[in-house]
Design an enzyme around this catalytic site. Structure first.
Site, short mmCIF file in Angstrom:
data_model
loop_
_atom_site.label_atom_id
_atom_site.label_comp_id
_atom_site.label_asym_id
_atom_site.label_seq_id
_atom_site.Cartn_x
_atom_site.Cartn_y
_atom_site.Cartn_z
N THR A 118 44.51 40.89 44.37
CA THR A 118 44.13 39.50 44.08
C THR A 118 43.65 38.96 45.42
O THR A 118 42.55 38.03 45.43
CB THR A 118 45.34 38.77 43.70
OG1 THR A 118 45.97 39.47 42.40
CG2 THR A 118 45.20 37.29 43.67
N GLU A 122 35.43 33.43 47.58
CA GLU A 122 34.94 32.53 48.81
C GLU A 122 33.55 33.07 49.39
O GLU A 122 32.74 32.09 49.82
CB GLU A 122 36.16 32.74 49.89
CG GLU A 122 37.32 31.64 49.62
CD GLU A 122 38.17 31.52 50.79
OE1 GLU A 122 37.91 30.67 51.51
OE2 GLU A 122 39.09 32.54 51.31
N HIS A 152 44.55 35.90 38.03
CA HIS A 152 43.91 37.23 38.19
C HIS A 152 44.64 37.77 36.91
O HIS A 152 45.64 38.19 37.04
CB HIS A 152 44.30 37.95 39.37
CG HIS A 152 43.52 39.03 39.82
ND1 HIS A 152 43.99 39.96 40.81
CD2 HIS A 152 42.63 39.95 39.00
CE1 HIS A 152 42.87 40.97 40.81
NE2 HIS A 152 42.52 40.96 39.52
#
Length: 145
Positions: free
Chosen positions: A46, A54, A80
């Site tokens: 994750t 990002e 996730h």
């Protein structure tokens, strides 16, 4: 001609990146000093998925920032929901859905060949790199670093 500034950013900006999952992206490889991860399944971590989101935002924004500007993550609200094994390709797609001054809000989604593996929102802030670095140095000095 200089790079355009944030004023040229607009809602609806979309960007995608792909990543082939390697062993270094899996849960057991996140941090060797964290023994809880050592015996976990070798699937996309994750933490790596969030980092990839990002990275996708950073690359999507790069053409719209001046040489003195960067963006930093300020909030992540991303699920996730499915594992991705080594060797599969993950595609992160980000869409700019909100702009409030220097604060940017993205809708994000990650998919692998099997479908959606994660989605949600991510906030970033536009910063002036030299001011940010100066404040960071001041903070480090307070900590005795």
């Amino acid at each position: 001609m200089s790079n355009p500034t944030c004023a040229t950013l607009s809602i609806g900006l979309c960007h995608s990146e792909t990543l082939t999952v390697a062993a270094r992206h899996t849960v057991p490889e996140v941090e060797p000093a964290w023994p809880g991860f050592a015996d976990m399944p070798p699937v996309l971590a994750t933490a790596m998925m969030i980092g990839f989101v990002e990275q996708t935002c950073i690359e999507g924004l790069r053409p719209f920032l001046s040489a003195e500007q960067r963006t930093v993550g300020t909030h992540v609200d991303v699920s996730h929901i499915a594992p991705t094994p080594v060797g599969m390709t993950v595609t992160a797609t980000v869409e700019l859905i909100g702009i409030e001054g220097k604060a940017l809000l993205f809708k994000v989604q990650c998919r692998d060949e099997g479908g959606v593996i994660g989605e949600g929102t991510h906030r970033r802030a536009i910063i002036d790199l030299s001011r940010f670095t100066q404040r960071l140095q001041e903070k480090a000095a307070q900590a005795g670093n």
